[in-house]
Design a protein around this motif. Structure first.
Motif, mmCIF file in Angstrom:
data_model
loop_
_atom_site.group_PDB
_atom_site.id
_atom_site.type_symbol
_atom_site.label_atom_id
_atom_site.label_comp_id
_atom_site.label_asym_id
_atom_site.label_seq_id
_atom_site.Cartn_x
_atom_site.Cartn_y
_atom_site.Cartn_z
ATOM 1 N N ILE A 240 -41.272 -1.148 36.407
ATOM 2 C CA ILE A 240 -41.724 -1.523 35.061
ATOM 3 C C ILE A 240 -40.595 -2.184 34.283
ATOM 4 O O ILE A 240 -40.778 -3.224 33.640
ATOM 5 N N LEU A 241 -39.400 -1.587 34.343
ATOM 6 C CA LEU A 241 -38.258 -2.157 33.638
ATOM 7 C C LEU A 241 -37.882 -3.521 34.205
ATOM 8 O O LEU A 241 -37.532 -4.443 33.459
ATOM 9 N N GLY A 242 -37.957 -3.660 35.537
ATOM 10 C CA GLY A 242 -37.659 -4.946 36.156
ATOM 11 C C GLY A 242 -38.643 -6.013 35.714
ATOM 12 O O GLY A 242 -38.256 -7.144 35.370
ATOM 13 N N PHE A 243 -39.922 -5.668 35.698
ATOM 14 C CA PHE A 243 -40.955 -6.613 35.264
ATOM 15 C C PHE A 243 -40.727 -7.026 33.809
ATOM 16 O O PHE A 243 -40.797 -8.212 33.465
ATOM 17 N N ALA A 244 -40.460 -6.032 32.949
ATOM 18 C CA ALA A 244 -40.210 -6.322 31.534
ATOM 19 C C ALA A 244 -39.006 -7.242 31.378
ATOM 20 O O ALA A 244 -39.009 -8.162 30.544
ATOM 21 N N SER A 245 -37.969 -7.044 32.199
ATOM 22 C CA SER A 245 -36.776 -7.893 32.140
ATOM 23 C C SER A 245 -37.124 -9.333 32.461
ATOM 24 O O SER A 245 -36.693 -10.266 31.767
ATOM 25 N N ALA B 22 -36.056 1.314 18.963
ATOM 26 C CA ALA B 22 -35.841 0.392 17.844
ATOM 27 C C ALA B 22 -34.860 -0.713 18.229
ATOM 28 O O ALA B 22 -35.041 -1.879 17.848
ATOM 29 N N ILE B 23 -33.826 -0.349 18.992
ATOM 30 C CA ILE B 23 -32.849 -1.352 19.432
ATOM 31 C C ILE B 23 -33.542 -2.418 20.285
ATOM 32 O O ILE B 23 -33.265 -3.613 20.164
ATOM 33 N N HIS B 24 -34.457 -1.985 21.142
ATOM 34 C CA HIS B 24 -35.213 -2.937 21.959
ATOM 35 C C HIS B 24 -36.172 -3.761 21.105
ATOM 36 O O HIS B 24 -36.412 -4.942 21.380
ATOM 37 N N ASN B 25 -36.748 -3.122 20.089
ATOM 38 C CA ASN B 25 -37.789 -3.775 19.293
ATOM 39 C C ASN B 25 -37.254 -4.847 18.354
ATOM 40 O O ASN B 25 -38.006 -5.741 17.942
ATOM 41 N N ILE B 26 -35.990 -4.768 17.981
ATOM 42 C CA ILE B 26 -35.433 -5.765 17.048
ATOM 43 C C ILE B 26 -35.607 -7.182 17.579
ATOM 44 O O ILE B 26 -36.233 -8.034 16.927
ATOM 45 N N PRO B 27 -35.069 -7.509 18.764
ATOM 46 C CA PRO B 27 -35.227 -8.882 19.251
ATOM 47 C C PRO B 27 -36.663 -9.231 19.624
ATOM 48 O O PRO B 27 -37.083 -10.388 19.452
ATOM 49 N N THR C 125 -31.954 -14.847 18.127
ATOM 50 C CA THR C 125 -32.963 -14.021 18.795
ATOM 51 C C THR C 125 -32.818 -14.105 20.310
ATOM 52 O O THR C 125 -32.940 -13.094 21.017
ATOM 53 N N PHE C 126 -32.541 -15.303 20.800
ATOM 54 C CA PHE C 126 -32.315 -15.485 22.237
ATOM 55 C C PHE C 126 -31.137 -14.624 22.702
ATOM 56 O O PHE C 126 -31.232 -13.898 23.702
ATOM 57 N N GLY C 127 -30.027 -14.691 21.976
ATOM 58 C CA GLY C 127 -28.846 -13.908 22.339
ATOM 59 C C GLY C 127 -29.113 -12.419 22.319
ATOM 60 O O GLY C 127 -28.649 -11.673 23.194
ATOM 61 N N ALA C 128 -29.882 -11.960 21.321
ATOM 62 C CA ALA C 128 -30.206 -10.538 21.217
ATOM 63 C C ALA C 128 -31.047 -10.074 22.401
ATOM 64 O O ALA C 128 -30.810 -9.002 22.970
ATOM 65 N N ILE C 129 -32.028 -10.883 22.796
ATOM 66 C CA ILE C 129 -32.883 -10.527 23.929
ATOM 67 C C ILE C 129 -32.079 -10.480 25.223
ATOM 68 O O ILE C 129 -32.195 -9.536 26.017
ATOM 69 N N VAL C 130 -31.246 -11.493 25.444
ATOM 70 C CA VAL C 130 -30.452 -11.536 26.673
ATOM 71 C C VAL C 130 -29.520 -10.334 26.739
ATOM 72 O O VAL C 130 -29.338 -9.720 27.802
ATOM 73 N N TYR C 131 -28.929 -9.954 25.605
ATOM 74 C CA TYR C 131 -28.037 -8.792 25.604
ATOM 75 C C TYR C 131 -28.795 -7.525 25.978
ATOM 76 O O TYR C 131 -28.340 -6.748 26.821
ATOM 77 N N VAL C 132 -29.941 -7.299 25.340
ATOM 78 C CA VAL C 132 -30.716 -6.084 25.603
ATOM 79 C C VAL C 132 -31.119 -6.013 27.075
ATOM 80 O O VAL C 132 -30.998 -4.971 27.721
ATOM 81 N N VAL C 133 -31.585 -7.145 27.615
ATOM 82 C CA VAL C 133 -32.036 -7.157 29.012
ATOM 83 C C VAL C 133 -30.874 -6.925 29.968
ATOM 84 O O VAL C 133 -30.958 -6.118 30.893
ATOM 85 N N SER C 134 -29.760 -7.632 29.728
ATOM 86 C CA SER C 134 -28.624 -7.550 30.648
ATOM 87 C C SER C 134 -27.873 -6.227 30.540
ATOM 88 O O SER C 134 -27.448 -5.664 31.558
#
Length: 247
Positions: free
Chosen positions: A35-40, A115-120, A205-214
């Protein structure tokens, strides 16, 4: 209004996922990592296809520098939150006990983590509709909806793991889902700024998403010996978003 409506559908998807979690009650390490891999895969592809092109739409020195600054600013802000705000990570649908000691309420730590995930995710859903109902905006919104359903599932399971009753777990899951709303509204407002500033926040927003995923999601999907399954799930997420863009 398109951004707000899309955001409400994303929130609904999270609630549906949480309801599924309340029904199944348990989740294996393998399923959790897939699930986490798919979400990434979904989040990264939506970010690269739906946010990054707009961030660097004007290929001139100042807009490019602004976009680059936005990417680093988004990643840096989330990294600060991640470092200094106490929260927990997931371990096969359960919270890691070592991270809950000495930090107070386990439920509060869980809420902060989501919440940290939800921000981006909220920012992305709101900001992409700054130019109206475009194909790119719809692709990003649908991507967030698709990944929120399984994410909602792995949010609900730890609550039941604490011995919490289903009704209380559902109420908390509902609260967590609606925590996306401030980010969605912020994204809508930021997208309405003048072009240079809105491009900065697309990049942010792009940077925030990439950080959370990575930094968060991919490492968590590789902790239990199911890296291969998580990786192929990530690839599946990439393909799903690419196909959505061409439908």
């Amino acid at each position: 209004m398109y951004g707000i409506i899309a955001g409400l559908f994303v929130i609904l998807a999270s609630v549906i996922g949480s309801l599924a979690g309340l029904i199944f009650k348990k989740i294996t390490h393998r399923a959790n990592d897939m699930i986490l891999g798919f979400a990434s895969g979904v989040m990264l592809t939506a970010a690269f296809l739906g946010l990054l092109p707009t961030a660097f739409e004007q290929f001139r020195p100042i807009p490019v520098l602004t976009g680059a600054a936005g990417v680093f600013a988004g990643a840096f802000l989330i990294s600060l939150i991640d470092r200094f705000v106490p929260h927990v990570h997931f371990d096969g649908g359960h919270m890691k006990e070592s991270e809950t000691k000495g930090h107070g309420s386990r439920v509060l730590l869980l809420i902060i983590a989501i919440a940290i995930h939800n921000i981006p995710e909220g920012l992305a859903t709101g900001i992409v509709f700054s130019d109206g109902l475009t194909d790119s905006a719809v692709m990003v919104a649908v991507s967030m909806i698709v990944q929120k359903i399984p994410e909602g599932l792995i949010v609900a399971v730890p609550l039941l793991g604490m011995g919490m009753k289903r009704l209380k777990a559902f109420k908390i899951s509902l609260l967590i889902a609606f925590m996306m709303l401030p980010g969605i509204v912020a994204g809508v407002l930021l997208g309405a700024l003048p072009t240079l500033l809105s491009s900065f926040f697309y990049a942010f927003t792009f940077g925030a998403i990439v950080y959370v995923v990575s930094d968060e999601i991919i490492p968590e999907s590789h902790e239990h010996g199911y890296q291969r399954a998580a990786t192929f799930s990530l690839i599946t997420g990439v393909i799903v978003v690419v196909l959505m863009q061409h439908i």
